[in-house]
Scaffold this motif. Structure first.
Motif, PDB file in Angstrom:
ATOM      1  N   HIS A   1      74.756  15.718 -27.995  1.00 47.35           N
ATOM      2  CA  HIS A   1      73.645  16.622 -27.673  1.00 47.35           C
ATOM      3  C   HIS A   1      73.261  17.536 -28.838  1.00 47.35           C
ATOM      4  O   HIS A   1      72.553  18.525 -28.641  1.00 47.35           O
ATOM      5  CB  HIS A   1      73.954  17.475 -26.434  1.00 47.35           C
TER       6      HIS A   1
ATOM      7  N   HIS B   1      75.377   9.635 -30.254  1.00 52.67           N
ATOM      8  CA  HIS B   1      74.162   9.635 -31.068  1.00 52.67           C
ATOM      9  C   HIS B   1      73.461   8.275 -31.014  1.00 52.67           C
ATOM     10  O   HIS B   1      72.237   8.197 -30.900  1.00 52.67           O
ATOM     11  CB  HIS B   1      74.488   9.996 -32.516  1.00 52.67           C
TER      12      HIS B   1
ATOM     13  N   GLU C   1      73.723   5.975 -28.621  1.00 55.19           N
ATOM     14  CA  GLU C   1      73.213   5.762 -27.271  1.00 55.19           C
ATOM     15  C   GLU C   1      71.933   6.539 -27.007  1.00 55.19           C
ATOM     16  O   GLU C   1      71.066   6.090 -26.252  1.00 55.19           O
ATOM     17  CB  GLU C   1      74.279   6.158 -26.241  1.00 55.19           C
ATOM     18  N   ASN C   2      71.809   7.710 -27.646  1.00 54.05           N
ATOM     19  CA  ASN C   2      70.640   8.561 -27.421  1.00 54.05           C
ATOM     20  C   ASN C   2      69.579   8.424 -28.503  1.00 54.05           C
ATOM     21  O   ASN C   2      68.608   9.192 -28.532  1.00 54.05           O
ATOM     22  CB  ASN C   2      71.078  10.023 -27.304  1.00 54.05           C
TER      23      ASN C   2
ATOM     24  N   ARG D   1      69.670   9.040 -31.683  1.00 57.20           N
ATOM     25  CA  ARG D   1      69.621  10.088 -32.704  1.00 57.20           C
ATOM     26  C   ARG D   1      70.093   9.509 -34.035  1.00 57.20           C
ATOM     27  O   ARG D   1      71.235   9.059 -34.145  1.00 57.20           O
ATOM     28  CB  ARG D   1      70.517  11.271 -32.323  1.00 57.20           C
TER      29      ARG D   1
END
Length: 333
Positions: A166, A301, A303-304, A306
């Protein structure tokens, strides 16, 4: 049940801290303007009070409504905000989230009770620029000490650069993205850059532990107990992602030939930036093993989505340097 009020608490460090508090049987309230998505909306054990922390009446209203045992202040960026909070929450255990940037001298390591912190002019105290960030955080630390001398149970926690799931700054994500996408990754210097970092879950546990056991008026550093270099970071990321990476080191001259500068790369420091964490550890705090911390971060990171690409040089510029280094290596044979 113990009650905690988080000024902030829905984005990065605050989000993990709310989870930490919930796991230790706190009833938690977040106080935010509501400009970002609330990951705890509808979650049992977490309430939300909308408000602007610069509005003293709003803080006083939150204090009256919650009557918190603990207050953790994530978004005090000017000293006057710390001063106001320590007055409004004088009956609570107050923890100010400061920063390793408060230190004025890069001792190895920087120690809470030995290394001087920045002075802060009246102009800097009212500023909001990156240049005045360290002095403002240092002045906030001094405000904590003043409040403690007046009987408030106020403490400060100084995290070094924070990484983890996050992380919207995506500074560490830059390197995760490079390792995830490319076989060869360019690093400045010899890859030994030592910028002490703090895994976000360790920061969260530090904030709770200091809130419960810290000594009023004191500041506590938080960072990984085992610092690791930039190159090792990439190797740990590769292990976490089950891939391989060739770390290619580039001197300042080699980077300059490609129009790059070492300071363009996130997490680079020309000299070690390390803090002592003995004081925090004496309260019973421990840090997460580096392989586990990096694995959790890298996986999240990816998975999202980023990749932190905006935080460093463009890949095309890096490839120009990589190609030049490759040609020089070939000429050795």
């Amino acid at each position: 049940m113990k009650t905690a009020l988080c000024i902030g608490g829905t984005r990065f460090i605050g989000r993990h801290t709310v989870e930490e508090l919930l796991a230790h049987d706190y009833d938690v309230t977040t106080f935010t303007r509501g400009t970002h998505d609330d990951p705890f909306a509808g979650r049992g054990g977490v309430s939300h009070i909308p408000g602007d922390r610069t509005d003293r009446e709003a803080l006083e209203s939150a204090a009256a409504e919650v009557d918190p045992d603990v207050v953790i202040d994530f978004c005090a960026y000017q000293p006057k905000e710390v001063e106001a909070a320590t007055e409004v929450f004088s009956d609570a255990r107050y923890v100010y989230v400061s920063s390793g940037s408060a230190y004025a001298r890069p001792d190895v390591p920087m120690r809470e009770d030995e290394t001087p912190i920045h002075e802060c002019t009246s102009e800097q105290a009212e500023d909001d620029s990156a240049e005045s960030y360290g002095p403002r955080k240092a002045e906030g630390d001094r405000a904590v000490a003043v409040a403690a001398a007046e009987g408030v149970e106020a403490m400060a926690v100084r995290p070094m650069l924070v990484y983890g799931p996050h992380d919207y700054t995506e500074r560490f994500a830059y390197w995760v993205g490079r390792v995830a996408e490319y076989d060869r990754v360019l690093v400045p210097g010899d890859g030994g850059s030592l910028l002490h970092r703090s895994y976000v879950e360790d920061v969260a546990s530090a904030l709770r532990i200091v809130a419960e056991s810290g000594k009023p008026g004191e500041a506590y550093n938080v960072a990984d107990r085992n610092a690791f270099s930039l190159s090792e970071s990439l190797e740990l990321v590769a292990d976490a992602l089950d891939t391989e990476v060739e770390v290619v080191e580039a001197s300042e001259r080699e980077l300059a030939d490609g129009g790059l500068d070492p300071t363009e790369f996130p997490l680079y420091t020309p000299q070690p930036m390390l803090v002592s964490t003995e004081k925090l550890a004496s309260l019973g705090w421990e840090s997460t093993p580096k392989a586990e911390a990096v694995a959790e971060t890298a996986t999240a990171h990816v998975e999202n989505g980023r990749d932190g690409s905006e935080n460093g040089p463009a890949r095309g510029d890096e490839e120009q340097v990589l190609d030049a280094i490759g040609e020089m290596d070939s000429s050795d044979f």
